[in-house]
Write an enzyme that holds these catalytic residues in place. Sequence first.
Site, mmCIF file in Angstrom:
data_model
loop_
_atom_site.group_PDB
_atom_site.id
_atom_site.type_symbol
_atom_site.label_atom_id
_atom_site.label_comp_id
_atom_site.label_asym_id
_atom_site.label_seq_id
_atom_site.Cartn_x
_atom_site.Cartn_y
_atom_site.Cartn_z
ATOM 1 N N HIS A 165 49.928 40.617 40.280
ATOM 2 C CA HIS A 165 49.000 39.983 41.218
ATOM 3 C C HIS A 165 49.394 40.206 42.674
ATOM 4 C CE1 HIS A 165 46.487 37.789 38.304
ATOM 5 N NE2 HIS A 165 47.550 38.011 37.541
ATOM 6 N N ASP B 47 48.953 41.073 51.318
ATOM 7 C CA ASP B 47 48.418 40.192 50.273
ATOM 8 C C ASP B 47 47.897 41.060 49.129
ATOM 9 O OD1 ASP B 47 47.556 37.877 49.050
ATOM 10 O OD2 ASP B 47 46.461 37.136 50.803
HETATM 11 C C1 GDG Z 1 48.097 35.549 44.288
HETATM 12 C C2 GDG Z 1 48.241 36.757 45.244
HETATM 13 C C3 GDG Z 1 45.918 37.441 44.646
HETATM 14 C C4 GDG Z 1 43.637 27.433 48.152
HETATM 15 N N1 GDG Z 1 43.662 26.268 48.791
HETATM 16 C C5 GDG Z 1 42.949 25.395 48.061
HETATM 17 C C6 GDG Z 1 42.468 26.028 46.960
HETATM 18 N N2 GDG Z 1 42.907 27.288 47.015
HETATM 19 C C7 GDG Z 1 42.623 28.348 46.019
HETATM 20 C C8 GDG Z 1 41.669 29.355 46.600
HETATM 21 C C9 GDG Z 1 41.975 30.584 45.792
HETATM 22 C C10 GDG Z 1 43.452 30.425 45.467
HETATM 23 O O1 GDG Z 1 43.792 29.068 45.711
HETATM 24 C C11 GDG Z 1 44.330 31.284 46.362
HETATM 25 O O2 GDG Z 1 44.245 32.617 45.935
HETATM 26 P P1 GDG Z 1 44.655 33.862 46.831
HETATM 27 O O3 GDG Z 1 44.217 35.069 46.133
HETATM 28 O O4 GDG Z 1 44.027 33.726 48.161
HETATM 29 O O5 GDG Z 1 46.234 33.797 47.042
HETATM 30 P P2 GDG Z 1 47.582 33.504 46.133
HETATM 31 O O6 GDG Z 1 47.659 32.099 45.693
HETATM 32 O O7 GDG Z 1 48.710 33.975 46.994
HETATM 33 O O8 GDG Z 1 47.419 34.405 44.831
HETATM 34 C C12 GDG Z 1 46.893 37.139 45.784
HETATM 35 C C13 GDG Z 1 45.920 36.316 43.619
HETATM 36 O O9 GDG Z 1 47.247 35.985 43.187
HETATM 37 C C14 GDG Z 1 45.096 36.674 42.384
HETATM 38 O O10 GDG Z 1 45.526 37.869 41.828
HETATM 39 O O11 GDG Z 1 44.633 37.557 45.169
HETATM 40 O O12 GDG Z 1 46.999 38.257 46.621
HETATM 41 O O13 GDG Z 1 49.149 36.449 46.303
HETATM 42 O O14 GDG Z 1 41.248 30.586 44.586
HETATM 43 O O15 GDG Z 1 40.369 28.859 46.453
HETATM 44 N N3 GDG Z 1 41.700 25.426 46.040
HETATM 45 C C15 GDG Z 1 41.397 24.113 46.240
HETATM 46 N N4 GDG Z 1 41.864 23.428 47.300
HETATM 47 C C16 GDG Z 1 42.631 24.022 48.224
HETATM 48 O O16 GDG Z 1 43.060 23.361 49.182
HETATM 49 N N5 GDG Z 1 40.621 23.479 45.352
#
Ligand code: GDG
Length: 731
Positions: free
Chosen positions: A159, A365
């Site tokens: 990821h 990222d």
């Molecule tokens: C890893 C990789 C890759 C965030 N704040 C809140 C909240 N979130 C949810 C978002 C989103 C998720 O968390 C974050 O996903 P990301 O992809 O932006 O980042 P990572 O957590 O670092 O994920 C990344 C991912 O894995 C998938 O392969 O894209 O690059 O680092 O879904 O919506 N959700 C809620 N409240 C929040 O305050 N409900």
Amino acid sequence: MQRVLNVANRLPVTVGSSIKKSSGGLVAALEGVSNNNFRLQSIGWPGPVAEQDIERLRVELERDYHCIPVFLDDELVNGYYHGLSNSSLWPLLHYNRAYMNYRDQDWEAYRRANQLFADTILELADEDDLIWVHDYHLFLLPALLRAERPKLKIGFFLHTPFPSSEVIRCHPKRAEIIRGVLGADLIGFHTFGYLRHFRSSALQLLGLESDMTEIQVGNHRASLGIFPIGINSGSFSKQLASSAHEQKLDEFQRNWHGKRIVLSVERLDYSKGLLRRLEAIETYLERSPHRDEVVFVFVSVPTRGEVKEYQLLRERIEREVGRINGLYASVQNSPIHFIHQSIPFTDLCALYSIADVGLVTPLVDGMNLVAKEFLACQDDSAPGVLVLSEFAGAAQELVNAIIVNPYNKVEVANAIDQALSMGIEERLGRLHYMKERVMKYDADFWARSFIDELLQSEQLRKQPRDLLDDESAFTRSLSNGGKVAFFLDYDGTLREFEGKPDAASPTDELHAVLQALATIPADIYIISGRAGETLQQWLGDYPFTLIAEHGNRYLSAGATQWRRLNSETDFSWKEPVIEIFKLYEGSTPGSSIEEKYSSVVWHYRLADPVYGSWKANQLLSDMYSMLGNLPVEIHHGKRIVEASSMNVNKGRAVEHFVHACNYDAVLCAGDDQTDESMFRLPDKRLLSIKVGEGETEADYRVPGVEHFHQLLLRLVNRIQAIRNDGKEVGA
Ligand code: GDG
């Protein structure tokens, strides 16, 4: 229905005073995976659990949530999770060498935790199950599973980014990490760039050559693929159509009436670029006459508070937010609204919808789901604009965003300005293509593509048979007819490679094998590209025929004079070939030329592997155009390019002896391109063995020199036993 054992560090539920849904990108994505064609069963850590609750929770989690827990004690979690995973792997995977804190005891914990995951899976998995392993916490798991159950179908998805080999090579356990992942049948990445880095790391750190989409490791072939993860689009559509969303939207609109909203959402992680973003915001505020109308909403979810770097980052961000707000607040406005906690999904969707700009500027990222979720929540009546870092995997897909370099604060400030002043036509034009893509290629599509390809990679896996699986039939065919010959290559087959070719004299282990071979009623030929003198010096005391220079000269067992197999060979081509090889020797540090009687070899084993391969291909193309109709054969072998006389090759030599001595069973073994001329001979009496990895026309394969020694010793025993039995039966 196909069962998929979905293995990640965290279960999709977390155990506390009650059992709750876990948060994070992976959980969100997998929620959207429909279960029509396959059944997902999750395996992972449920979070800290008191000893006395373990058995009760094990039952409850499986019965009510279809989850199989892997319980880890606090010490293990410290070493495996906070230590190795988050303090040494995560920083390196995100190009942050300065934050890498490696400790041997953490590695030990990481190994033990991966083993606990493996034990749980091995107990549960059936032959037909697919095992899908997620992310850097479990790099060792594919190989641990493969070692125990070679036939399991194992997928691995990363990821995070996979960084340049120059960065991952800083990790003290880099080789173990890559070898661990290579146990999988299919390895998935978000982007082509990460796949490319992984291939070059396998080459630089393990010396493994690969095709664009697969890497061969011994008998096993790992396919590589690109699977950009999507969002759970269904849950967003459903939420946006709900009355709860309407209400929340109303509430927020009233709250921020007359303001333009620029929104950022992420875990508070150094990879997400919050400090750089604050610099860009300050630059914007400094210059903009409209600053009182703009609110920058930061949702920064607390994460990894146990790791020192995260505590320091949080303090710095809070200080900076305070300072900027102090400088630029007015009676009407406070520019940065900083929320350091997770917010409910309803609030998140309403924020995405109300925002004029999504400001997503990570320094690096893997994908970034927030960018995609922001787009999913836009509609035609008030389309928001996405400003996206070129270093997020998502930038490869969301090409109509305003793409920025997050290290350039002026560029980001300008992008904020551009986004806030963009007309509706342009906003709609940019949004439509991206939103359609985000809704179509969602998490469900991602998971299905990965699982489909994992199923296929298994079906397509074509391997030469492993002789060890089939040894008795092979041995019988060798010993049936009576007259048996072995043609054995030396380097890479009987003897492991050394950095310098001269250092590869026979080891004690090899002498033991050769002595055993000398006792069986078979003719043994050592057939090599080496000069005759070297073979004679190393192997001259054995009752074997030595064939040197790829079949040009031979010394029969017991003879003292070397003889030529073809006395009319034309060698006038050697001089111009040496001239061109010299040019390549000069321009490729670490490479060298070896001249033999009937061939010239350019070795690049000690050169940089990627540069060496590239120069080798260039040399090959020069040679093909230069040599025209000359009687020269060009071989691209293992880290060598060799020009040899066309009338001289190993296949020709084998043909000569098989014909002259009329053998009934012949075994040929070799490890590189030059041995393929033996393997290709159209003679039914011949059985061929490839030693090591790579494409081959051989009938069988063994993984390496050591295995080949063992095989030869077992064959010797078998042949002796069968011959003895025969004598007894005959008597
Ligand atoms: C890893 C990789 C890759 C965030 N704040 C809140 C909240 N979130 C949810 C978002 C989103 C998720 O968390 C974050 O996903 P990301 O992809 O932006 O980042 P990572 O957590 O670092 O994920 C990344 C991912 O894995 C998938 O392969 O894209 O690059 O680092 O879904 O919506 N959700 C809620 N409240 C929040 O305050 N409900």
